[in-house]
Write an enzyme that holds these catalytic residues in place. Sequence first.
Site, PDB file in Angstrom:
ATOM      1  N   THR A 123     -44.950  29.658  -9.337  1.00  0.00           N
ATOM      2  CA  THR A 123     -45.888  30.770  -9.520  1.00  0.00           C
ATOM      3  C   THR A 123     -46.245  31.032 -10.980  1.00  0.00           C
ATOM      4  O   THR A 123     -46.943  32.006 -11.268  1.00  0.00           O
ATOM      5  CB  THR A 123     -45.311  32.061  -8.908  1.00  0.00           C
ATOM      6  OG1 THR A 123     -44.010  32.310  -9.455  1.00  0.00           O
ATOM      7  CG2 THR A 123     -45.209  31.944  -7.392  1.00  0.00           C
ATOM      8  N   TYR A 124     -45.798  30.199 -11.914  1.00  0.00           N
ATOM      9  CA  TYR A 124     -46.168  30.407 -13.307  1.00  0.00           C
ATOM     10  C   TYR A 124     -47.685  30.293 -13.477  1.00  0.00           C
ATOM     11  O   TYR A 124     -48.303  29.339 -12.986  1.00  0.00           O
ATOM     12  CB  TYR A 124     -45.483  29.396 -14.225  1.00  0.00           C
ATOM     13  CG  TYR A 124     -44.029  29.674 -14.513  1.00  0.00           C
ATOM     14  CD1 TYR A 124     -43.417  30.872 -14.132  1.00  0.00           C
ATOM     15  CD2 TYR A 124     -43.250  28.750 -15.186  1.00  0.00           C
ATOM     16  CE1 TYR A 124     -42.091  31.120 -14.411  1.00  0.00           C
ATOM     17  CE2 TYR A 124     -41.913  29.002 -15.474  1.00  0.00           C
ATOM     18  CZ  TYR A 124     -41.338  30.188 -15.072  1.00  0.00           C
ATOM     19  OH  TYR A 124     -40.018  30.434 -15.358  1.00  0.00           O
ATOM     20  N   THR A 125     -48.249  31.249 -14.183  1.00  0.00           N
ATOM     21  CA  THR A 125     -49.699  31.342 -14.415  1.00  0.00           C
ATOM     22  C   THR A 125     -50.489  31.056 -13.135  1.00  0.00           C
ATOM     23  O   THR A 125     -51.480  30.324 -13.141  1.00  0.00           O
ATOM     24  CB  THR A 125     -50.163  30.429 -15.569  1.00  0.00           C
ATOM     25  OG1 THR A 125     -49.678  29.094 -15.387  1.00  0.00           O
ATOM     26  CG2 THR A 125     -49.665  30.951 -16.898  1.00  0.00           C
ATOM     27  N   ASP A 126     -50.008  31.640 -12.050  1.00  0.00           N
ATOM     28  CA  ASP A 126     -50.683  31.535 -10.747  1.00  0.00           C
ATOM     29  C   ASP A 126     -50.940  30.091 -10.323  1.00  0.00           C
ATOM     30  O   ASP A 126     -51.939  29.790  -9.667  1.00  0.00           O
ATOM     31  CB  ASP A 126     -52.006  32.307 -10.772  1.00  0.00           C
ATOM     32  CG  ASP A 126     -51.796  33.798 -11.000  1.00  0.00           C
ATOM     33  OD1 ASP A 126     -50.702  34.291 -10.673  1.00  0.00           O
ATOM     34  OD2 ASP A 126     -52.721  34.456 -11.516  1.00  0.00           O
ATOM     35  N   GLY A 127     -50.038  29.190 -10.703  1.00  0.00           N
ATOM     36  CA  GLY A 127     -50.160  27.789 -10.313  1.00  0.00           C
ATOM     37  C   GLY A 127     -50.800  26.899 -11.359  1.00  0.00           C
ATOM     38  O   GLY A 127     -50.742  25.671 -11.238  1.00  0.00           O
TER      39      GLY A 127
END
Length: 354
Positions: free
Chosen positions: A63-67
Amino acid sequence: MTRTLTLDTYRLMGRSGLRVSPLALGAATFGTDWGWGSERDESRRLFDTYVERGGNFIDTADTYTDGSSHRLLGEFIRDRRDGLVLATKYSTLRRPGDPNANGAHRKNLFASVETSLRELNTDYIDLLYLHVWDFRTPIDEILRGLDDLVRQGKVLYVGISNAPAWQVSRMQAIADLRGWSPLVALQIEFNLIERTGERDLIPMAREMGLGMVPYSPLAGGVLTGKYGRDDLTASPTAVGDGTRRNLALGTLTERNLAIADVVKEVATELDRTPAQVALAWTLRHPHVTAPIIGARTAAQLSDNLGALEVDFAAAHLARLDEVSTIALGFPHDILAGDHIRTVTTGDLRIETRR
């Protein structure tokens, strides 16, 4: 005196044979979806700089930076996948509104891994962490799911982050007894400001064979010397202002700024930057495998990598340890006290070698 390290002076990850660089490149800054971070070209420069200097350990999460972190890495690693140790995580919320798109349970585990494999454009994940302990999923469900993924070849090694020490040690004991894949890595926040892991998590990791991978070694930027006493009364900045300043405000206290002051003093004496000194302290900790550096620009990354060359004198380490020391609390303090030694061993001298 300590010897100079390089990114290709590799370390073993816990009780495995996996070789990783002594500093991991954090990819949470890859992408600007959260209002800060690096655009694609700058992220590519960060990646290339790290790898070209011999670095092989990349840390990200689903889920970092919404993918975007995954998708950018999937592009960058294409021609050198097998030479890298790629670590990612699962359990944080992937899809708001879906009750099974978060947590440590089997359904989310398998869905998260399949998404990660697709976005990273790879057939396997070198190291998969359970990202955040959820207090709901039975331990044997987690361990069996992780072991199944290892047996399928989709994951090579497993680890855990942000979990109580007693739960991690319980998991490791169950994995050993049942012949399931053991945990080889523990990721926790650890730096000169946040040393509470020394109470239980770090001793547990050493005893149970987990490599220590600290995140936030600069304490959200506080240890770089960029904040002062005026910031103690500052209000949090609005999310989306292009900085991470609001993430650091919770750690801005008089105690923590006093620690940052000593870091700056030592940095001046060594002709280094405060960031290099703070990183080097964590890097040189005897139980740390590889701190994660989360630079946003190539200049920040180059400065961070200078931590490999920091050579502390014993007096420097003593000052840093003294200003940042914590009380270990019960039962650690009482067990280390003179009274307990007297009533248990008297004047007996025992040499311990481990």
